[in-house]
Scaffold this motif. Sequence first.
Motif, PDB file in Angstrom:
ATOM      1  N   GLU A  34       2.075  11.088   5.073  1.00  0.00           N
ATOM      2  CA  GLU A  34       3.208  10.259   5.500  1.00  0.00           C
ATOM      3  C   GLU A  34       4.448  10.522   4.645  1.00  0.00           C
ATOM      4  O   GLU A  34       5.563  10.553   5.161  1.00  0.00           O
ATOM      5  CB  GLU A  34       2.837   8.775   5.480  1.00  0.00           C
ATOM      6  CG  GLU A  34       2.031   8.351   6.690  1.00  0.00           C
ATOM      7  CD  GLU A  34       2.721   8.639   8.016  1.00  0.00           C
ATOM      8  OE1 GLU A  34       3.936   8.380   8.154  1.00  0.00           O
ATOM      9  OE2 GLU A  34       2.045   9.153   8.924  1.00  0.00           O
TER      10      GLU A  34
ATOM     11  N   MET B  70       0.838  -1.186   0.000  1.00  0.00           N
ATOM     12  CA  MET B  70       0.000   0.000   0.000  1.00  0.00           C
ATOM     13  C   MET B  70       0.882   1.249   0.000  1.00  0.00           C
ATOM     14  O   MET B  70       1.828   1.356   0.775  1.00  0.00           O
ATOM     15  CB  MET B  70      -0.926  -0.016   1.215  1.00  0.00           C
ATOM     16  CG  MET B  70      -1.885   1.117   1.268  1.00  0.00           C
ATOM     17  SD  MET B  70      -3.028   0.815   2.636  1.00  0.00           S
ATOM     18  CE  MET B  70      -3.755   2.391   2.768  1.00  0.00           C
ATOM     19  N   GLU B  71       0.564   2.159  -0.877  1.00  0.00           N
ATOM     20  CA  GLU B  71       1.308   3.419  -1.004  1.00  0.00           C
ATOM     21  C   GLU B  71       1.063   4.301   0.228  1.00  0.00           C
ATOM     22  O   GLU B  71      -0.066   4.452   0.675  1.00  0.00           O
ATOM     23  CB  GLU B  71       0.817   4.141  -2.260  1.00  0.00           C
ATOM     24  CG  GLU B  71       1.446   5.480  -2.484  1.00  0.00           C
ATOM     25  CD  GLU B  71       2.473   5.438  -3.581  1.00  0.00           C
ATOM     26  OE1 GLU B  71       3.135   6.451  -3.745  1.00  0.00           O
ATOM     27  OE2 GLU B  71       2.599   4.412  -4.250  1.00  0.00           O
ATOM     28  N   PRO B  72       2.138   4.888   0.801  1.00  0.00           N
ATOM     29  CA  PRO B  72       1.931   5.793   1.941  1.00  0.00           C
ATOM     30  C   PRO B  72       1.137   7.029   1.515  1.00  0.00           C
ATOM     31  O   PRO B  72       1.227   7.481   0.376  1.00  0.00           O
ATOM     32  CB  PRO B  72       3.340   6.166   2.377  1.00  0.00           C
ATOM     33  CG  PRO B  72       4.272   5.699   1.324  1.00  0.00           C
ATOM     34  CD  PRO B  72       3.529   4.756   0.435  1.00  0.00           C
ATOM     35  N   SER B  73       0.373   7.566   2.465  1.00  0.00           N
ATOM     36  CA  SER B  73      -0.420   8.764   2.181  1.00  0.00           C
ATOM     37  C   SER B  73       0.511   9.948   1.906  1.00  0.00           C
ATOM     38  O   SER B  73       1.700   9.912   2.241  1.00  0.00           O
ATOM     39  CB  SER B  73      -1.323   9.093   3.370  1.00  0.00           C
ATOM     40  OG  SER B  73      -0.534   9.548   4.463  1.00  0.00           O
TER      41      SER B  73
END
Length: 146
Positions: free
Chosen positions: A7, A1-4
């Motif tokens: 983040e 999952m790609e960090p926000s």
Amino acid sequence: MEPSLSEQRLTFLRQSMGKVITASPSNFMNWLAPVLIKADYGILVCQYTIRKEMTNPYQILHGGVTAGIIDDLIGATVFTMGLNERYTTVNNYIDYFAPASEGDEVIAETAIVKRGRTILNLQCEIFLPSKNRLIAKGYSNMLNIG
């Protein structure tokens, strides 16, 4: 999952932890030369060493520099939130409580007060740890300009 985005931005900021910030997109922040102490979502803590050029004729921290620290750090705090929109300062309200002198180290800490759809309200407190004193507290409304 790609960090926000938040983040990603916090990871970028945290690379400067414990160092003087000299490569900020804000030229004013680079001039202020803060040391980043803490970076979390909606919270920044920086230490500033008061230099001669930051003082007024009484050799204490100039109120305009105090206001600049508050405004600049609040703007950087919005950056930590990972918002896609741009925000600009609508107003600043600052109470000045005590002086700081050349050579003093002050700590500035921000926090989100309220997040609305178009207005963010944040605060910044500036402390003089050597005297266990709050020297200024400011609030700012930031407007979403797209």
